[in-house]
Scaffold this motif. Structure first.
Motif, short mmCIF file in Angstrom:
data_model
loop_
_atom_site.label_atom_id
_atom_site.label_comp_id
_atom_site.label_asym_id
_atom_site.label_seq_id
_atom_site.Cartn_x
_atom_site.Cartn_y
_atom_site.Cartn_z
N HIS A 85 37.72 51.16 58.16
CA HIS A 85 36.63 50.87 57.23
C HIS A 85 36.99 49.78 56.22
O HIS A 85 36.27 49.59 55.24
N PHE A 86 38.08 49.07 56.47
CA PHE A 86 38.56 48.11 55.48
C PHE A 86 38.43 46.66 55.93
O PHE A 86 38.71 45.75 55.17
N PHE A 87 37.99 46.41 57.17
CA PHE A 87 37.93 45.05 57.70
C PHE A 87 36.55 44.73 58.25
O PHE A 87 35.87 45.60 58.80
N ASN A 88 36.15 43.46 58.11
CA ASN A 88 34.90 42.98 58.69
C ASN A 88 35.09 42.50 60.13
O ASN A 88 34.19 42.63 60.95
N GLU A 134 32.87 40.72 48.85
CA GLU A 134 32.78 40.29 47.45
C GLU A 134 33.69 41.08 46.53
O GLU A 134 34.07 40.61 45.46
N ASN A 135 34.08 42.27 46.96
CA ASN A 135 34.95 43.11 46.13
C ASN A 135 36.40 43.16 46.61
O ASN A 135 37.29 43.47 45.83
N TYR A 136 36.64 42.86 47.89
CA TYR A 136 37.98 42.98 48.44
C TYR A 136 38.29 41.78 49.33
O TYR A 136 37.40 41.11 49.85
N TYR A 137 39.59 41.54 49.47
CA TYR A 137 40.07 40.51 50.39
C TYR A 137 41.38 40.97 51.00
O TYR A 137 42.27 41.45 50.29
N ALA A 138 41.49 40.87 52.30
CA ALA A 138 42.75 41.26 52.97
C ALA A 138 42.81 40.65 54.37
O ALA A 138 41.78 40.38 54.99
N LYS A 139 44.04 40.43 54.83
CA LYS A 139 44.30 40.00 56.20
C LYS A 139 45.48 40.80 56.74
O LYS A 139 46.48 40.99 56.04
N TYR A 198 46.79 40.78 50.72
CA TYR A 198 45.75 41.52 50.01
C TYR A 198 45.73 41.12 48.54
O TYR A 198 46.63 40.41 48.07
N LYS A 199 44.73 41.55 47.82
CA LYS A 199 44.64 41.31 46.39
C LYS A 199 44.87 42.61 45.64
O LYS A 199 44.33 43.65 46.00
N ASP A 200 45.69 42.52 44.59
CA ASP A 200 46.01 43.69 43.79
C ASP A 200 46.17 43.26 42.33
O ASP A 200 47.22 42.73 41.95
N PRO A 201 45.15 43.44 41.51
CA PRO A 201 45.23 43.02 40.10
C PRO A 201 46.29 43.78 39.31
O PRO A 201 46.72 43.31 38.26
N GLN A 202 46.70 44.96 39.82
CA GLN A 202 47.71 45.77 39.11
C GLN A 202 48.87 46.10 40.06
O GLN A 202 49.02 47.25 40.50
N PRO A 203 49.68 45.13 40.41
CA PRO A 203 50.77 45.38 41.37
C PRO A 203 51.83 46.33 40.86
O PRO A 203 52.60 46.89 41.64
#
Length: 447
Positions: A192-195, A213-218, A300-305
């Motif tokens: 449920h995490f990938f397009n 728009e809310n998440y980005y990951a590869k 991935y993006k993580d504003p609070q690593p």
């Protein structure tokens, strides 16, 4: 007849000596009594070695056409050619100059490795091997070269999500196990995490993208040929990614080189900040068995690593535990176990001759070494050390240890426990594990 002041050849008249080409300046005024008044001009020869008459040379000079090349002109032409060649080389090969050297790689943790025969393409090239290639392979934004697309790809329909919700990745049922075509590696991904999800037709490479728009990951998981020393190769594979990061947050092992396990596979795990301004992170598991690299790359993006117990960290935990080449010894755990720092159940299913499961099965009959402890975390090391005591029925005061060993069929509490019953291997190994934990900063205090 007159005589040239330089070569002493006789001549009748003229401004230049017909033999050596000297300009007879004094002869213009009718005086030929001083050698200091001449200027030498190098003789000019044709292809058949015949001297060109000075009259022709003077005619050339008067029209501005040079029939010969001076030493300064030759140097200037040579420098120009060198500059042109360097420019061509920089355009064609310049980007390789900023990659890690193929002779040595200084990795984080001051690990330095070297290998004579090592040639690499770009870090995401999936046709990686030790053979020298002519030029670079152009790759697209996903890091795939033309040879990857020549094999062919097809879509993975299970990840065709129109809406991404990270809260739908917090249950083990949200992860789908995937086995490679040749069954050489396996992993699981959150469905449920990938397009977009794609698998290469040979079943050796998998690529997933989350662009919401809310998440980005590869996520990329693949196998590529890389023959050589497993330790050197896995460190180099990890370095291909880590050398571009702004900061290294985590690496394992950190203070020593990896060691190949009993199957000949070595691995390096690294995590770091790619771009702090964009909150972009990357997590890489790089393993090698002497024949192939096995790579898991998660961007991935993580504003609070700094937060190790959020939803993104749980996804990382599942990726690691499900990955067959990560070296992890624990099974995937639930989100609640993750938040409570409960390690869960071990993957070990092998039993000793009595049918019992142990962390270190031979700690009561063989001396252990760093090799046996290489892939253990602090909690597991503590369990392994106390396992020696549990074999003799030691009653644990720690609630955590008491609950852990109470689930073992072989554990029988003994109120008359006596440490003097330890044999020489058990005495040595219990001290060895404790010292190992202290030396590597891997102490763990169970509750």
């Amino acid at each position: 007849m007159k005589r040239c002041p330089l070569c002493e050849s006789e001549y009748e008249s003229g401004e230049y000596c017909p033999s050596c080409g000297v300009l007879l300046q004094n002869d213009i005024s009718g005086e030929n009594n001083a050698v200091s008044g001449f200027k030498r001009i190098s003789p000019h020869y044709t292809k058949d070695k015949k001297l060109v008459p000075n009259e022709i040379r003077r005619a050339d000079d008067r029209t501005g056409v040079k029939s010969h090349i001076t030493r300064k002109s030759a140097v200037a032409i040579l420098c120009s050619m060198v500059i042109v060649l360097c420019s061509i080389f920089a355009i064609k090969f310049g980007k390789n100059l900023f990659r890690p050297s193929s002779e040595s790689v200084s990795f984080v943790g001051n690990d330095t490795v070297s290998q004579e025969e090592f040639t690499k393409n770009d870090k995401n090239s999936l046709s990686y091997n030790n053979e020298t290639t002519d030029g670079d392979t152009e790759e697209d934004e996903n890091g795939f070269g033309q040879e990857d697309y020549d094999i062919g790809w097809h879509s993975i329909l299970s990840v065709n999500n129109s809406y991404i919700d990270i809260n739908q990745c917090l249950d083990l049922d949200d992860y789908l196990l995937q086995m490679s075509e040749d069954e050489s590696f396996a992993f699981a991904y959150p469905i449920h995490f990938f397009n977009i999800g794609n698998m290469r037709d040979d079943g050796q490479c998998y690529a997933f993208i989350c662009d919401d728009e809310n998440y980005y990951a590869k996520l990329q998981v693949y196998k590529r040929q890389n023959i050589g020393d497993p330790v050197l190769n896995c460190m180099r594979a990890a370095q291909e990614y880590a050398h571009t990061w702004e900061n290294i947050q985590y690496e394992y092992p950190a203070d020593r080189e990896p060691q190949a396990d009993e199957y000949g596979m070595a691995r390096k795990i690294v995590q770091g900040i790619c771009s702090k301004s964009d909150a972009k992170m990357e997590y890489v598991i790089a393993a090698n068995d002497g024949q192939y690299d096995y790579i898991m790359d998660f961007q991935y993006k993580d504003p609070q690593p700094e937060n190790d117990y959020d939803e993104t960290s749980y996804i990382l935990d599942c990726l690691y535990r499900y990955c067959s080449f990560s070296g992890g010894t624990y099974q995937p755990r639930t989100y609640s176990q993750f938040l409570e720092n409960d390690m869960g159940e071990k993957k070990i299913t092998e039993k000793n001759e009595d049918g019992f499961v142990f962390i270190l099965d031979e700690s009561d009959r063989e001396y252990i070494s760093d090799y046996d402890l290489e892939n253990m975390d602090p909690q597991e090391l503590t369990y392994a050390r106390n396992e020696i005591y549990a074999r003799h029925g030691y009653i644990f005061q720690s609630k955590e240890l008491a609950e852990y060993f109470s689930r073992k069929d072989w554990y029988h509490p003994d109120s008359e426990f006596d440490e003097s019953t330890f044999n020489e291997y058990e005495k040595y190994n219990s001290r060895y594990i404790l010292n190992y934990q202290k030396q590597h900063g891997m102490e763990y205090n169970p509750e």
